[in-house]
Design an enzyme around this catalytic site. Structure first.
Site, PDB file in Angstrom:
ATOM      1  N   ARG A 173      17.630  17.623  18.122  1.00 13.99           N
ATOM      2  CA  ARG A 173      17.251  16.540  16.984  1.00 13.99           C
ATOM      3  C   ARG A 173      18.355  15.748  16.572  1.00 13.99           C
ATOM      4  O   ARG A 173      19.369  16.233  16.656  1.00 13.99           O
ATOM      5  CB  ARG A 173      16.362  17.294  15.928  1.00 13.99           C
ATOM      6  CG  ARG A 173      16.940  18.511  15.653  1.00 13.99           C
ATOM      7  CD  ARG A 173      17.357  19.038  14.076  1.00 13.99           C
ATOM      8  NE  ARG A 173      17.462  17.776  13.151  1.00 13.99           N
ATOM      9  CZ  ARG A 173      18.839  17.576  12.936  1.00 13.99           C
ATOM     10  NH1 ARG A 173      19.834  18.011  13.614  1.00 13.99           N
ATOM     11  NH2 ARG A 173      18.974  16.443  12.328  1.00 13.99           N
ATOM     12  N   ALA A 205      19.062  11.576  15.367  1.00 15.97           N
ATOM     13  CA  ALA A 205      18.841  10.381  16.173  1.00 15.97           C
ATOM     14  C   ALA A 205      19.899  10.275  17.351  1.00 15.97           C
ATOM     15  O   ALA A 205      19.371  10.056  18.605  1.00 15.97           O
ATOM     16  CB  ALA A 205      18.988   9.191  15.458  1.00 15.97           C
ATOM     17  N   ASP A 234      17.598   7.032  11.160  1.00 17.36           N
ATOM     18  CA  ASP A 234      17.087   7.063  12.390  1.00 17.36           C
ATOM     19  C   ASP A 234      16.754   5.781  12.857  1.00 17.36           C
ATOM     20  O   ASP A 234      16.533   5.525  14.061  1.00 17.36           O
ATOM     21  CB  ASP A 234      15.710   7.743  12.271  1.00 17.36           C
ATOM     22  CG  ASP A 234      16.070   9.254  12.207  1.00 17.36           C
ATOM     23  OD1 ASP A 234      16.407   9.519  11.081  1.00 17.36           O
ATOM     24  OD2 ASP A 234      16.015  10.054  13.007  1.00 17.36           O
ATOM     25  N   LYS A 291      15.515  10.917   7.018  1.00 13.95           N
ATOM     26  CA  LYS A 291      14.673  12.065   6.964  1.00 13.95           C
ATOM     27  C   LYS A 291      13.982  11.835   5.482  1.00 13.95           C
ATOM     28  O   LYS A 291      14.545  11.189   4.607  1.00 13.95           O
ATOM     29  CB  LYS A 291      15.645  13.117   6.838  1.00 13.95           C
ATOM     30  CG  LYS A 291      15.000  14.669   6.289  1.00 13.95           C
ATOM     31  CD  LYS A 291      13.720  15.032   7.078  1.00 13.95           C
ATOM     32  CE  LYS A 291      13.904  14.864   8.761  1.00 13.95           C
ATOM     33  NZ  LYS A 291      12.678  14.789   9.460  1.00 13.95           N
TER      34      LYS A 291
HETATM   35  O1  MRU Z   1      13.577  15.136  12.210  1.00 12.35           O
HETATM   36  P1  MRU Z   1      15.228  15.155  12.513  1.00 12.35           P
HETATM   37  O2  MRU Z   1      15.746  16.482  11.988  1.00 12.35           O
HETATM   38  O3  MRU Z   1      15.218  14.606  13.942  1.00 12.35           O
HETATM   39  O4  MRU Z   1      15.552  14.127  11.390  1.00 12.35           O
HETATM   40  C1  MRU Z   1      17.116  13.743  11.485  1.00 12.35           C
HETATM   41  C2  MRU Z   1      17.584  12.740  10.521  1.00 12.35           C
HETATM   42  O5  MRU Z   1      16.797  12.319   9.747  1.00 12.35           O
HETATM   43  C3  MRU Z   1      19.143  12.549  10.575  1.00 12.35           C
HETATM   44  O6  MRU Z   1      19.446  12.097   9.434  1.00 12.35           O
HETATM   45  C4  MRU Z   1      19.051  11.138  11.572  1.00 12.35           C
HETATM   46  O7  MRU Z   1      18.471  11.492  12.700  1.00 12.35           O
HETATM   47  C5  MRU Z   1      20.643  10.846  11.625  1.00 12.35           C
HETATM   48  S1  MRU Z   1      21.383  12.113  12.656  1.00 12.35           S
HETATM   49  C6  MRU Z   1      23.090  11.558  12.960  1.00 12.35           C
END
Ligand code: MRU
Length: 374
Positions: A55, A57, A249, A260
């Site tokens: 998980r 992005a 994301d 998130k």
């Molecule tokens: O649902 P997730 O855990 O994949 O969400 C991740 C996030 O929202 C992160 O802040 C985002 O992907 C940036 S990661 C460098």
């Protein structure tokens, strides 16, 4: 891929030792167990992304790129030796992989980049295309490491020694191959004696802040304090936070940024208390094709994650409905700056984002030219 977790010498996603499978840390088991998993199965890869075993992005993007190569290699071994049939079969599998989650643009970005590369290699034969796909996936992985490092250097410019930094979710090493995005300046600062005090929101409902951010920062010796999401305002009011940095994301052309769920609230609070709010975004997370955050599809997940997931017994009545959007969109006017590998993009975003898009286009053309000369 590097797997020495104890000594901090590990990658979050990569190639298996034999180079034929996707390897990753199963993040659903953290912080209690560190398990590296390998697979060459399409459904397992898709589920790994859907279930958040992989998980964040950028990590999702790298996993998808390596996944496309692994699937291509497997098709070749299954007897697909005719280019047309091979590319058709690969396209269908790539689309299944790309459909695992809708919000992080890196997933589609990586799959499209891999499939475009495959198309440009038509004529090399299936084995030639597979070789090129391995090279492209390796490049995407290596670029992720390099980009995160640059992001850290750029982010450090807005931070001062001893500052309190609040972050939300996990935009750390576990969300990329190494370094992280929002955490990259924190790690670089750590190497250089900046002595930051980091506040990590626990990040309901999946607890990425508690399970992942506080875990990876504490393992690296960073001074990290875990707080519940509803404590952030109070911590800000007490003057403990000088800067907020989160990941993202997907960023739209006008600077709106999806991240998130809960990030929007953090940005509103930061504005209220006059605290700068930065988004750390590798340009692979920027979607120049959408004018604003209104076009970003927000993933909705099972209500079970809210009601039951972390409890021995259900903690809410069965009759209670749930609403579980996994992300929200922070309006551009709440964002002080977007930290990218090219530097920090600041308002007015409609203009500065277009300038960034032009810079990336020029860089890409240069890289393609170099490739042509090889
Ligand atoms: O649902 P997730 O855990 O994949 O969400 C991740 C996030 O929202 C992160 O802040 C985002 O992907 C940036 S990661 C460098």
């Amino acid at each position: 891929m590097k797997t020495d977790f104890k000594n901090g010498d590990y990658d979050t996603v990569g190639f298996s030792e034999d180079g034929r499978r996707l390897a990753y840390i199963d993040q659903t088991l953290l912080p209690n167990e560190v398990r590296f998993v390998e697979t060459d199965d399409l459904n397992e890869m898709r589920q790994a992304i859907y279930l958040l075993k992989v998980r964040g992005a950028p990590a999702i993007g790298v996993a998808a790129a390596i996944g496309v190569y692994v699937l291509a290699n497997k098709l070749m071994y299954m007897g697909y030796h005719e280019e047309d049939m091979f590319l058709q079969a690969l396209q269908m599998q790539a689309e299944v992989l790309a459909s695992a989650r809708p919000t992080a643009v890196n997933l589609k970005w990586a799959v499209n980049r891999m499939m475009n590369r495959a198309q440009t290699c038509v004529g090399l034969g299936v084995d030639g295309i597979v070789d090129e796909l391995k090279r492209e996936a390796t490049l995407i992985r290596d670029q992720d490491i390099e980009v995160c490092r640059k992001l850290g250097e750029n982010g450090l410019e807005v931070l001062e020694k001893g500052q309190g930094i609040l972050t939300h979710c996990n935009a750390g090493r576990l969300a990329t191959v190494r370094y992280g995005t929002a955490t990259s300046p924190i790690y670089l600062g750590q190497e250089r004696g900046y002595d930051f005090k980091v506040y990590a929101d626990e990040t309901r409902p999946l607890l990425q802040g508690a399970r992942l951010t506080s875990f990876e920062l504490a393992s690296a010796g960073v001074d990290v304090t875990l707080i519940c999401d509803d404590m952030a305002a109070s911590v800000m009011k007490q003057g403990k936070v000088q800067t907020v940095i989160t990941g993202c994301d997907r960023v739209a052309l006008n600077g709106d940024a999806a991240n998130k769920i809960g990030t929007l609230g953090v940005a509103v609070m930061a504005k209220h208390f006059g605290i700068p709010f930065y988004i750390a975004a590798p340009t692979s997370s920027i979607d120049f094709s959408i004018p604003s955050g209104d076009s970003i599809v927000i993933e909705e997940r099972d209500g079970d994650e809210i009601k039951n997931m972390w409890y021995e017994k259900p903690m809410a009545p069965e009759a209670a409905k749930t609403y579980n959007p996994a992300f929200d969109v922070t309006d551009a006017d709440l964002i002080t700056g977007i930290i990218t590998e090219y530097g920090i993009v600041r308002p007015p975003y409609r203009q500065t984002m277009r300038e960034l898009r032009d810079t990336i286009k020029r860089e890409k053309e240069k890289a393609n030219e170099m490739r042509g000369h090889e």
